[in-house]
Design a protein around this motif. Structure first.
Motif, PDB file in Angstrom:
ATOM      1  N   ARG A   1      -2.349 136.578 100.031  1.00 32.23           N
ATOM      2  CA  ARG A   1      -2.767 137.302  99.327  1.00 32.23           C
ATOM      3  C   ARG A   1      -3.389 137.544  98.755  1.00 32.23           C
ATOM      4  O   ARG A   1      -3.540 135.677  98.182  1.00 32.23           O
ATOM      5  N   VAL A   2      -5.048 138.282  98.581  1.00 34.77           N
ATOM      6  CA  VAL A   2      -6.713 137.234  97.908  1.00 34.77           C
ATOM      7  C   VAL A   2      -6.116 138.433  96.720  1.00 34.77           C
ATOM      8  O   VAL A   2      -6.532 137.048  95.778  1.00 34.77           O
ATOM      9  N   VAL A   3      -6.347 138.449  96.060  1.00 31.79           N
ATOM     10  CA  VAL A   3      -6.114 139.584  94.977  1.00 31.79           C
ATOM     11  C   VAL A   3      -4.699 140.301  94.786  1.00 31.79           C
ATOM     12  O   VAL A   3      -4.427 141.035  95.419  1.00 31.79           O
ATOM     13  N   HIS A   4      -4.544 140.283  93.787  1.00 33.52           N
ATOM     14  CA  HIS A   4      -2.762 140.847  93.080  1.00 33.52           C
ATOM     15  C   HIS A   4      -3.083 141.630  91.786  1.00 33.52           C
ATOM     16  O   HIS A   4      -3.153 140.898  90.572  1.00 33.52           O
TER      17      HIS A   4
ATOM     18  N   ARG B   1      -4.335 138.348 107.171  1.00 31.64           N
ATOM     19  CA  ARG B   1      -3.321 137.335 108.150  1.00 31.64           C
ATOM     20  C   ARG B   1      -4.511 136.902 109.119  1.00 31.64           C
ATOM     21  O   ARG B   1      -5.468 137.666 109.740  1.00 31.64           O
ATOM     22  N   ALA B   2      -3.845 136.095 109.503  1.00 27.34           N
ATOM     23  CA  ALA B   2      -4.953 134.252 109.986  1.00 27.34           C
ATOM     24  C   ALA B   2      -4.090 133.789 110.843  1.00 27.34           C
ATOM     25  O   ALA B   2      -3.076 133.576 110.222  1.00 27.34           O
TER      26      ALA B   2
ATOM     27  N   VAL C   1      -3.585 134.757  94.928  1.00 31.36           N
ATOM     28  CA  VAL C   1      -2.745 134.148  95.210  1.00 31.36           C
ATOM     29  C   VAL C   1      -1.799 135.192  95.074  1.00 31.36           C
ATOM     30  O   VAL C   1      -2.776 135.699  94.072  1.00 31.36           O
ATOM     31  N   ARG C   2      -0.224 135.379  95.069  1.00 28.74           N
ATOM     32  CA  ARG C   2       0.409 136.846  94.801  1.00 28.74           C
ATOM     33  C   ARG C   2       0.294 136.319  93.015  1.00 28.74           C
ATOM     34  O   ARG C   2       0.381 134.835  92.623  1.00 28.74           O
TER      35      ARG C   2
ATOM     36  N   SER D   1       1.755 132.690  99.298  1.00 34.93           N
ATOM     37  CA  SER D   1       0.837 132.779  99.935  1.00 34.93           C
ATOM     38  C   SER D   1      -0.425 132.373  99.477  1.00 34.93           C
ATOM     39  O   SER D   1      -1.046 133.505  98.924  1.00 34.93           O
ATOM     40  N   TRP D   2      -0.507 131.763  99.334  1.00 33.63           N
ATOM     41  CA  TRP D   2      -2.027 131.114  99.296  1.00 33.63           C
ATOM     42  C   TRP D   2      -3.021 131.379  99.968  1.00 33.63           C
ATOM     43  O   TRP D   2      -2.935 131.296 100.729  1.00 33.63           O
TER      44      TRP D   2
END
Length: 231
Positions: free
Chosen positions: A111-114, A128-129, A201-202, A207-208
């Motif tokens: 999660r990149v931006v929340h 997703r990587a 992160v969230r 989910s960093w």
């Protein structure tokens, strides 16, 4: 005929009146519309440098050089920024853009931006990587409506700089990578009114993200690709 001395006296009386009128006129024309929504621009390095009670740094995100200027590197373990701001409040439509570089050897779900609430109304930019590739996920929850725009076949190499965008309107969601439309779906959107923001992160520290982020921009309208920030 007005004498020179009388003319000076009249002028001295007129000048303050004229200045007062001009001052009132300028104040009136410079007044902002309180209902006008502004664009939010976050240079992530500047946020990391800011000393404010509204910004909390988790872990040790660090400033690195990028092709665009200073960026912030997140380690994918415990680095994140938490911002007590809600830039989406009351927006009926918006476009969120990000310039970032997802790293190799990273976790699968990131999660990149929340922005918004932890599990109620919210918006997330995710990736997703897998091995050396990644794919984009733009997620919005608004009332009972939840939608993730994600396709594991739309792949991109890790370890490079990208521009991504999520465009949200009253009746649709669209995602873009490097100005190219990836996915679009019908969606009924109502404004997100409450919450905060996290980068890396969230909001609940799950989910960093591993990689670098240069800039995030939120516009209070639907943008076309030609209107996206330079990349």
């Amino acid at each position: 005929m007005i004498s020179k001395s009388n003319w000076i006296k009249i002028s001295l009386k007129i000048i303050p009146i004229a200045l007062s009128i001009g001052f009132l006129f300028n104040c009136k024309t410079s007044k902002k519309n309180p209902e006008q929504n502004d664009t939010t621009e976050w240079l992530i390095a500047d946020i990391l440098k800011t000393k404010s009670n509204s910004i909390h740094s988790n872990g040790q995100p660090k400033i690195v050089e990028s092709p665009y200027g200073e960026a912030v590197q997140f380690n994918g373990i415990d680095d994140a920024l938490f911002i007590k701001e809600m830039p989406l409040k009351s927006l009926k439509e918006f476009t969120i853009e990000m310039i970032f570089n997802p790293s190799l050897n990273a976790p699968f779900e990131q999660r990149v931006v929340h922005i918004g609430e932890v599990s109620d109304d919210r918006m997330l930019l995710e990736i997703r990587a897998i091995d050396n590739i990644w794919y984009f996920d733009g997620f919005v929850a608004s009332g009972e409506n939840k939608l993730a725009l994600i396709d594991e076949n739309l792949l991109h190499p890790l370890g490079a700089w990208y521009h991504v965008a999520l465009v949200v309107s009253k009746n649709s969601l669209c995602t873009y990578v490097n100005g190219k439309l990836e996915l679009t779906e019908p969606y009924t959107f109502n404004p997100i009114e409450t919450g905060q923001s996290s980068v890396g992160v969230r909001l609940n520290k799950r989910s960093w993200f591993k990689g670098d982020i240069y800039k995030i921009k939120i516009s209070p309208k639907q943008l076309k690709p030609k209107e996206f920030m330079s990349f």
